[in-house]
Design a protein around this motif. Structure first.
Motif, PDB file in Angstrom:
ATOM      1  N   ALA A   1      10.119   8.156  -3.630  1.00 55.47           N
ATOM      2  CA  ALA A   1      10.529  10.059  -2.804  1.00 55.47           C
ATOM      3  C   ALA A   1      11.810  10.475  -3.094  1.00 55.47           C
ATOM      4  O   ALA A   1      11.801  11.908  -3.656  1.00 55.47           O
ATOM      5  N   ALA A   2      12.449   9.846  -3.217  1.00 54.53           N
ATOM      6  CA  ALA A   2      14.293   9.976  -4.472  1.00 54.53           C
ATOM      7  C   ALA A   2      14.207  10.177  -5.590  1.00 54.53           C
ATOM      8  O   ALA A   2      15.055  11.076  -5.664  1.00 54.53           O
ATOM      9  N   SER A   3      13.376   9.303  -6.845  1.00 55.77           N
ATOM     10  CA  SER A   3      13.307  10.171  -7.264  1.00 55.77           C
ATOM     11  C   SER A   3      12.468  11.198  -8.272  1.00 55.77           C
ATOM     12  O   SER A   3      13.261  11.934  -8.528  1.00 55.77           O
ATOM     13  N   ARG A   4      11.779  11.952  -6.932  1.00 49.83           N
ATOM     14  CA  ARG A   4      10.636  13.070  -7.240  1.00 49.83           C
ATOM     15  C   ARG A   4      11.491  13.635  -6.600  1.00 49.83           C
ATOM     16  O   ARG A   4      12.122  15.125  -7.847  1.00 49.83           O
ATOM     17  N   THR A   5      12.567  13.950  -5.789  1.00 45.46           N
ATOM     18  CA  THR A   5      13.403  14.258  -4.944  1.00 45.46           C
ATOM     19  C   THR A   5      14.565  14.950  -6.241  1.00 45.46           C
ATOM     20  O   THR A   5      15.161  15.910  -6.699  1.00 45.46           O
ATOM     21  N   GLY A   6      15.288  13.817  -7.023  1.00 38.50           N
ATOM     22  CA  GLY A   6      16.000  13.894  -8.175  1.00 38.50           C
ATOM     23  C   GLY A   6      15.657  14.775  -9.664  1.00 38.50           C
ATOM     24  O   GLY A   6      16.134  15.978  -9.282  1.00 38.50           O
ATOM     25  N   GLU A   7      14.807  14.825  -9.741  1.00 38.69           N
ATOM     26  CA  GLU A   7      13.901  14.906 -10.587  1.00 38.69           C
ATOM     27  C   GLU A   7      13.729  16.560 -10.441  1.00 38.69           C
ATOM     28  O   GLU A   7      14.049  17.566 -11.021  1.00 38.69           O
TER      29      GLU A   7
ATOM     30  N   LEU B   1      15.122  18.188  -8.509  1.00 36.74           N
ATOM     31  CA  LEU B   1      16.241  18.891  -8.367  1.00 36.74           C
ATOM     32  C   LEU B   1      16.753  19.672  -9.251  1.00 36.74           C
ATOM     33  O   LEU B   1      17.431  20.937  -9.579  1.00 36.74           O
ATOM     34  N   GLY B   2      16.986  18.424 -10.621  1.00 41.36           N
ATOM     35  CA  GLY B   2      17.651  18.603 -11.355  1.00 41.36           C
ATOM     36  C   GLY B   2      16.935  20.007 -12.359  1.00 41.36           C
ATOM     37  O   GLY B   2      17.230  20.446 -13.190  1.00 41.36           O
ATOM     38  N   SER B   3      15.592  20.169 -11.832  1.00 38.66           N
ATOM     39  CA  SER B   3      14.614  21.473 -12.601  1.00 38.66           C
ATOM     40  C   SER B   3      15.322  22.956 -12.083  1.00 38.66           C
ATOM     41  O   SER B   3      14.671  23.325 -12.022  1.00 38.66           O
ATOM     42  N   GLY B   4      15.981  22.877 -11.286  1.00 40.14           N
ATOM     43  CA  GLY B   4      15.684  24.075 -10.276  1.00 40.14           C
ATOM     44  C   GLY B   4      15.897  24.338  -8.802  1.00 40.14           C
ATOM     45  O   GLY B   4      15.821  25.610  -8.668  1.00 40.14           O
ATOM     46  N   ALA B   5      14.734  23.517  -8.436  1.00 43.61           N
ATOM     47  CA  ALA B   5      13.837  23.475  -7.004  1.00 43.61           C
ATOM     48  C   ALA B   5      15.094  23.926  -6.199  1.00 43.61           C
ATOM     49  O   ALA B   5      15.736  22.823  -6.153  1.00 43.61           O
TER      50      ALA B   5
ATOM     51  N   ALA C   1      12.638  20.404  -2.723  1.00 46.02           N
ATOM     52  CA  ALA C   1      12.469  19.192  -3.593  1.00 46.02           C
ATOM     53  C   ALA C   1      11.992  17.213  -2.666  1.00 46.02           C
ATOM     54  O   ALA C   1      12.298  16.705  -2.737  1.00 46.02           O
ATOM     55  N   LEU C   2      13.169  17.500  -1.443  1.00 42.00           N
ATOM     56  CA  LEU C   2      12.488  16.467  -0.723  1.00 42.00           C
ATOM     57  C   LEU C   2      11.118  16.495   0.245  1.00 42.00           C
ATOM     58  O   LEU C   2      10.543  15.786   0.072  1.00 42.00           O
TER      59      LEU C   2
END
Length: 474
Positions: free
Chosen positions: A414-420, A422-426, A431-432
């Motif tokens: 979950a944290a990895s998907r959220t980080g990706e 957030l990095g792409s502008g979501a 993201a969460l």
């Protein structure tokens, strides 16, 4: 004059509920604990990790010691340690003191919890009576995590976080006082019958290191040198333990216990199921707090339907259904309900509604009230009387390891998907939510695997009804 068995069951269940609550009661109180004691973000997770490491690492050893020195003495010692550690946790004035107290709570919980099933199956010998007792006992495991979140929210918002620990003290004192009289006396088979010191050192260090590695994955990553190195050492220690058990004259874990398909299969199913269910408790709470903006009390109360659903099914239906249809059939039905609920959560929206998006899962998780009683009966059905404590310790060990793996794997994903994202502008909420949806999808896959293992590995115990007999009886 002997005490009624119902009192002994109440004592065993109260002790187990108290220790299981402590695995989850901290989760909704963590922000308050961090603000009061000055924990760092990384250090705060150790209020949960210290407990899981001690509990998961010592269960197998404690279960075997119960067979050797007596289950009642181990139960009493474990509850005394847990109660004293709860007092220390409630009085904590800094991070180090609280983490040490949580580790001691895990030690006490491991000692007490590891022998409970061994006491229960030797106390309740008639099949129907045992099924009802297991239903009551399993309620404490199935509903304990949900109740912990409800109670944690209420206590934190009304009395302060200290009381999530201090409330254990009077309960623990009463449990010990009643256990002295209510539980049957037993002396065990003696240390000479199986005091495998080397095996104990290998398995305890291997399990503790393995769980430590797992709970640190979210911080360091799966492929880091630290994770791979510590994981390799943990695997080597556990492999050395198995070699030792195959050659020792008095093994700590008699490998013959795995010849039973029900013992092996039930423990495998439990690891898969608890990996999904315990992560559900944590991740749903995070979704409600971080995406929907719920406070501690509201989050706890929002989890109440899950606790009521699991508890109602465990206490009122599970024993009757097992007696009528058999443990394996009931287990698969419960897993199907859990799979449906987890699949529903895998579509959570950013602007979710409690009634539409969360409440259906709170009802479907009642399947846990079918799964754990059936699993408990299947796991213990394949153990000989002298190995009851060992089988109990093994069952509780796979439970805790399953919880640790589930939390580490699903929260990391979950944290990895959220980080990706957030990095792409979501946005943070988008993201969460996407990260949580991924975690629930993986949890659904774990439950599907549990269904496959249940259908292909597990066998009907001799005490279960035969389908043809049910048709005749009907």
């Amino acid at each position: 004059m002997p005490y009624p068995k119902s009192l002994a069951l109440a004592v065993l269940s109260a002790s187990t509920l108290m220790t299981i609550l402590d695995g989850s009661i901290v989760t909704v109180a963590m922000p308050a604990i961090q603000d009061d004691l000055g924990f760092t973000d990384a250090g705060l997770s150790w209020t949960v990790n210290a407990y899981l490491i001690a509990l998961g690492g010592l269960l197998l050893l404690s279960g075997r010691l119960g067979d050797l020195v007596g289950r009642k003495p181990m139960f009493l010692i474990g509850n005394v340690v847990f109660t004293a550690a709860s007092l220390l946790a409630g009085a904590a004035t800094g991070p180090a003191m609280l983490i040490a107290a949580r580790f001691l709570q895990g030690v006490g919980s491991a000692i007490a919890t590891s022998v409970v099933l061994g006491i229960l199956v030797t106390l309740f010998t008639e099949p129907g009576e045992r099924a009802r007792a297991i239903g009551v006992f399993s309620f404490t495991g199935a509903a304990g995590a949900s109740i912990g979140q409800v109670l944690g929210g209420v206590l934190t918002d009304t009395l302060g976080w200290h009381w999530i620990f201090l409330i254990n003290v009077p309960i623990g004192v009463l449990t010990v006082a009643l256990a002295v009289k209510a539980l049957p006396a037993d002396r065990g088979i003696g240390l000479a019958a199986g005091a495998d010191v080397l095996g104990a050192a290998l398995v305890t260090s291997g399990l503790m290191l393995g769980i430590y590695t797992i709970v640190q994955v979210e911080r360091y990553g799966w492929l880091s040198a630290r994770t791979l190195g510590l994981g390799a050492v943990a695997i080597a220690l556990l492999a050395a333990f198995l070699v030792r058990q195959a050659t020792a004259a008095t093994p700590l874990l008699a490998l013959r216990i795995f010849r039973s398909r029900n013992v092996s299969g039930a423990n495998a199913v439990q690891m898969l199921t608890l990996s999904a269910m315990f992560a559900f408790q944590i991740i749903v709470a995070l979704y409600m707090q971080r995406v929907l903006g719920y406070g501690a009390l509201k989050t706890g109360l929002a989890m109440l339907p899950a606790a009521l659903a699991i508890g109602g099914v465990s206490l009122l239906l599970s024993a009757r259904l097992v007696a009528r249809f058999g443990a394996r059939t009931v287990l698969i039905a419960g897993l199907v309900l859990l799979l449906a609920g987890m699949t529903w959560l895998a579509r959570l929206p950013v602007d979710g509604s409690y009634v539409v998006d969360l409440l259906p899962m709170m009802v479907l998780i009642a399947g846990g009230g079918l799964v754990l009683p059936a699993l408990t009966g299947l796991a213990m059905s394949g153990a000989e009387a002298d190995d009851a404590g060992l089988a109990s310790g093994l069952f509780n060990t796979t439970q805790q390891v399953g919880m640790a793996i589930g939390v580490a794997v699903l929260s990391t994903l979950a944290a990895s998907r959220t980080g990706e994202l957030l990095g792409s502008g979501a946005t943070e909420a988008e993201a969460l939510t996407s990260g949580y949806r991924l975690a629930f999808a993986v949890a659904a896959a774990l439950l599907l695997a549990a269904i496959v293992v249940s259908a292909t590995v597990l066998r009907r115990p001799a005490s279960d009804p035969v389908p043809g007999e049910l048709a005749v009886a009907a």
